[in-house]
Design a protein around this motif. Structure first.
Motif, PDB file in Angstrom:
ATOM      1  N   TYR A   1      30.018  31.493  54.797  1.00 37.49           N
ATOM      2  CA  TYR A   1      28.977  30.893  54.461  1.00 37.49           C
ATOM      3  C   TYR A   1      29.500  29.668  54.104  1.00 37.49           C
ATOM      4  O   TYR A   1      28.682  28.502  54.108  1.00 37.49           O
ATOM      5  N   TRP A   2      30.730  29.686  53.230  1.00 37.91           N
ATOM      6  CA  TRP A   2      31.262  28.285  52.797  1.00 37.91           C
ATOM      7  C   TRP A   2      32.143  27.279  53.562  1.00 37.91           C
ATOM      8  O   TRP A   2      32.644  26.438  53.682  1.00 37.91           O
ATOM      9  N   GLY A   3      32.241  28.025  54.898  1.00 35.03           N
ATOM     10  CA  GLY A   3      32.968  27.202  55.888  1.00 35.03           C
ATOM     11  C   GLY A   3      34.626  27.434  55.751  1.00 35.03           C
ATOM     12  O   GLY A   3      35.340  26.631  55.939  1.00 35.03           O
ATOM     13  N   ILE A   4      34.995  28.515  55.055  1.00 41.60           N
ATOM     14  CA  ILE A   4      36.614  28.660  54.771  1.00 41.60           C
ATOM     15  C   ILE A   4      37.022  29.742  55.163  1.00 41.60           C
ATOM     16  O   ILE A   4      38.256  30.354  54.848  1.00 41.60           O
ATOM     17  N   GLY A   5      36.489  30.590  56.230  1.00 41.09           N
ATOM     18  CA  GLY A   5      36.819  31.805  56.821  1.00 41.09           C
ATOM     19  C   GLY A   5      38.135  31.661  57.402  1.00 41.09           C
ATOM     20  O   GLY A   5      39.086  32.802  57.126  1.00 41.09           O
ATOM     21  N   LYS A   6      38.790  30.825  57.842  1.00 44.98           N
ATOM     22  CA  LYS A   6      40.346  30.751  58.301  1.00 44.98           C
ATOM     23  C   LYS A   6      41.072  30.734  57.133  1.00 44.98           C
ATOM     24  O   LYS A   6      42.325  31.014  57.500  1.00 44.98           O
ATOM     25  N   TYR A   7      40.776  30.519  56.022  1.00 45.30           N
ATOM     26  CA  TYR A   7      41.641  30.592  54.904  1.00 45.30           C
ATOM     27  C   TYR A   7      41.918  31.706  54.149  1.00 45.30           C
ATOM     28  O   TYR A   7      42.676  31.806  53.147  1.00 45.30           O
ATOM     29  N   VAL A   8      40.788  32.919  54.415  1.00 47.57           N
ATOM     30  CA  VAL A   8      40.908  33.781  53.599  1.00 47.57           C
ATOM     31  C   VAL A   8      41.294  34.958  54.578  1.00 47.57           C
ATOM     32  O   VAL A   8      40.790  35.234  55.524  1.00 47.57           O
ATOM     33  N   HIS A   9      42.236  35.767  53.875  1.00 48.06           N
ATOM     34  CA  HIS A   9      42.615  37.122  54.529  1.00 48.06           C
ATOM     35  C   HIS A   9      42.554  38.298  53.842  1.00 48.06           C
ATOM     36  O   HIS A   9      42.414  38.544  52.546  1.00 48.06           O
ATOM     37  N   PHE A  10      42.645  39.412  54.461  1.00 45.24           N
ATOM     38  CA  PHE A  10      42.320  40.697  53.865  1.00 45.24           C
ATOM     39  C   PHE A  10      43.264  41.772  54.142  1.00 45.24           C
ATOM     40  O   PHE A  10      43.884  41.828  55.298  1.00 45.24           O
ATOM     41  N   ILE A  11      43.756  42.328  53.075  1.00 42.99           N
ATOM     42  CA  ILE A  11      44.800  43.367  53.280  1.00 42.99           C
ATOM     43  C   ILE A  11      44.218  44.604  52.548  1.00 42.99           C
ATOM     44  O   ILE A  11      43.694  44.942  51.501  1.00 42.99           O
ATOM     45  N   LEU A  12      44.809  45.626  53.503  1.00 40.26           N
ATOM     46  CA  LEU A  12      44.282  47.187  53.080  1.00 40.26           C
ATOM     47  C   LEU A  12      45.724  47.688  52.279  1.00 40.26           C
ATOM     48  O   LEU A  12      46.594  47.676  53.048  1.00 40.26           O
ATOM     49  N   ALA A  13      45.642  47.948  50.910  1.00 40.55           N
ATOM     50  CA  ALA A  13      46.970  48.519  50.262  1.00 40.55           C
ATOM     51  C   ALA A  13      46.795  49.924  49.681  1.00 40.55           C
ATOM     52  O   ALA A  13      45.894  49.950  49.049  1.00 40.55           O
ATOM     53  N   ARG A  14      47.455  50.601  50.210  1.00 35.84           N
ATOM     54  CA  ARG A  14      47.601  52.117  49.645  1.00 35.84           C
ATOM     55  C   ARG A  14      48.442  51.983  48.286  1.00 35.84           C
ATOM     56  O   ARG A  14      48.324  52.651  47.133  1.00 35.84           O
ATOM     57  N   ASP A  15      49.504  51.340  48.336  1.00 37.01           N
ATOM     58  CA  ASP A  15      50.452  51.136  47.271  1.00 37.01           C
ATOM     59  C   ASP A  15      50.479  49.843  46.653  1.00 37.01           C
ATOM     60  O   ASP A  15      50.695  48.765  47.382  1.00 37.01           O
ATOM     61  N   ILE A  16      50.213  49.710  45.495  1.00 35.48           N
ATOM     62  CA  ILE A  16      50.250  48.131  44.727  1.00 35.48           C
ATOM     63  C   ILE A  16      50.868  48.409  43.514  1.00 35.48           C
ATOM     64  O   ILE A  16      50.634  49.370  42.671  1.00 35.48           O
ATOM     65  N   THR A  17      51.526  47.307  42.981  1.00 33.57           N
ATOM     66  CA  THR A  17      52.236  47.248  41.526  1.00 33.57           C
ATOM     67  C   THR A  17      50.834  47.325  40.547  1.00 33.57           C
ATOM     68  O   THR A  17      49.606  47.001  40.915  1.00 33.57           O
ATOM     69  N   ASN A  18      50.973  47.868  39.432  1.00 32.10           N
ATOM     70  CA  ASN A  18      50.012  48.252  38.463  1.00 32.10           C
ATOM     71  C   ASN A  18      48.832  48.778  38.882  1.00 32.10           C
ATOM     72  O   ASN A  18      47.726  48.519  38.301  1.00 32.10           O
ATOM     73  N   ARG A  19      49.216  49.780  39.637  1.00 36.10           N
ATOM     74  CA  ARG A  19      47.918  50.596  40.381  1.00 36.10           C
ATOM     75  C   ARG A  19      47.027  51.156  39.095  1.00 36.10           C
ATOM     76  O   ARG A  19      45.802  51.525  39.075  1.00 36.10           O
ATOM     77  N   ASP A  20      47.852  51.701  38.021  1.00 35.61           N
ATOM     78  CA  ASP A  20      47.247  52.478  36.967  1.00 35.61           C
ATOM     79  C   ASP A  20      46.135  51.485  36.178  1.00 35.61           C
ATOM     80  O   ASP A  20      45.206  51.916  35.695  1.00 35.61           O
ATOM     81  N   LEU A  21      46.616  50.348  36.018  1.00 35.73           N
ATOM     82  CA  LEU A  21      45.898  49.284  35.334  1.00 35.73           C
ATOM     83  C   LEU A  21      44.731  48.963  36.321  1.00 35.73           C
ATOM     84  O   LEU A  21      43.548  48.757  35.677  1.00 35.73           O
ATOM     85  N   LEU A  22      44.640  48.773  37.525  1.00 34.62           N
ATOM     86  CA  LEU A  22      43.667  48.367  38.198  1.00 34.62           C
ATOM     87  C   LEU A  22      42.567  49.617  38.017  1.00 34.62           C
ATOM     88  O   LEU A  22      41.575  49.413  38.321  1.00 34.62           O
ATOM     89  N   GLU A  23      43.188  51.148  38.389  1.00 32.84           N
ATOM     90  CA  GLU A  23      42.367  51.809  38.531  1.00 32.84           C
ATOM     91  C   GLU A  23      41.550  52.097  36.968  1.00 32.84           C
ATOM     92  O   GLU A  23      40.247  52.421  37.215  1.00 32.84           O
ATOM     93  N   LYS A  24      42.023  51.884  36.110  1.00 33.20           N
ATOM     94  CA  LYS A  24      41.576  51.857  34.890  1.00 33.20           C
ATOM     95  C   LYS A  24      40.586  50.589  34.594  1.00 33.20           C
ATOM     96  O   LYS A  24      39.243  50.952  34.245  1.00 33.20           O
ATOM     97  N   SER A  25      40.698  49.655  35.173  1.00 33.87           N
ATOM     98  CA  SER A  25      39.750  48.052  35.184  1.00 33.87           C
ATOM     99  C   SER A  25      38.628  48.861  36.108  1.00 33.87           C
ATOM    100  O   SER A  25      37.483  48.156  35.618  1.00 33.87           O
ATOM    101  N   PHE A  26      38.817  49.418  37.197  1.00 34.46           N
ATOM    102  CA  PHE A  26      37.373  49.598  38.008  1.00 34.46           C
ATOM    103  C   PHE A  26      36.906  51.028  37.606  1.00 34.46           C
ATOM    104  O   PHE A  26      36.231  51.791  38.318  1.00 34.46           O
ATOM    105  N   ASN A  27      37.490  51.729  36.653  1.00 35.06           N
ATOM    106  CA  ASN A  27      37.032  53.050  36.005  1.00 35.06           C
ATOM    107  C   ASN A  27      37.053  54.120  37.080  1.00 35.06           C
ATOM    108  O   ASN A  27      36.253  54.818  37.449  1.00 35.06           O
ATOM    109  N   LEU A  28      38.090  54.070  37.737  1.00 34.33           N
ATOM    110  CA  LEU A  28      38.418  55.289  38.938  1.00 34.33           C
ATOM    111  C   LEU A  28      38.915  56.414  38.297  1.00 34.33           C
ATOM    112  O   LEU A  28      39.769  56.424  37.532  1.00 34.33           O
TER     113      LEU A  28
END
Length: 192
Positions: free
Chosen positions: A165-192
């Motif tokens: 929509y903003w014409g910046i698609g080629k600059y944006v990348h997507f990663i699927l991550a199973r292991d990530i640092t600070n996972r417990d803080l992220l889970e808490k932030s998202f109420n998981l």
């Protein structure tokens, strides 16, 4: 300039906005010119579909003519049929409506993966970059750092839509991550 003014003027819930949304969603508006009885039935069905009414709003032709004058719709005649279609600027207005309505569906069961959105957008596209960040924040993504954002549910389609929509698609990348640092803080932030 005309397009920018139209973008500000047209409200999605106005009659003009309803016409643009209907055309964008594929409600074809074609009027048979040779058969007035068929023309009336088609018009009535279209009006009910667009406006949710059994009778047409006052001055309905005014909205179509105004949208044509603003170069948001066009009339194409082919034999005895006149078809009303969105122009390129009309499609942009329709896209803006979709952009405003954009939401990420949250599945009932989390797959335990995080979606990491990474971007490196040039300074020349600062407005688009800021708009991307603002929309991701609105959708519930969490900032990992300035150019890395995280979300726990599938969202690639929505993020791609925002970036394109903003014409910046080629600059944006997507990663699927199973292991990530600070996972417990992220889970808490998202109420998981």
């Amino acid at each position: 300039l005309c397009y920018d003014i139209c973008m500000r003027i047209i409200d999605r819930e106005s009659n003009s906005g309803k016409i643009i949304r209907a055309l964008g969603m594929g409600v074809g508006i074609a009027v048979a010119l040779s058969n007035k009885r068929a023309s009336y039935k088609v018009t009535k069905a279209i009006i009910k579909e667009i406006f949710g009414l059994n009778k047409k709003p006052r001055n309905i032709s005014y909205y179509f003519l105004r949208l044509r004058k603003q170069k948001l719709i066009d009339f194409k005649e082919n034999h005895d049929i006149c078809k009303i279609i969105l122009t390129e600027n009309g499609r942009k207005v329709f896209l803006r409506f979709n952009y405003e309505d954009l939401k990420i569906k949250i599945p009932k069961i989390w797959d335990r993966n995080f979606r990491v959105i990474v971007f490196d957008i040039p300074e020349t596209k600062r407005t688009a970059r800021d708009s991307l960040r603002e929309k991701m924040k609105e959708l519930g993504c969490i900032r990992f750092n300035d150019s890395v954002w995280v979300y726990p549910y599938p969202c690639q389609k929505e993020i791609d839509f925002i970036a394109n929509y903003w014409g910046i698609g080629k600059y944006v990348h997507f990663i699927l991550a199973r292991d990530i640092t600070n996972r417990d803080l992220l889970e808490k932030s998202f109420n998981l």
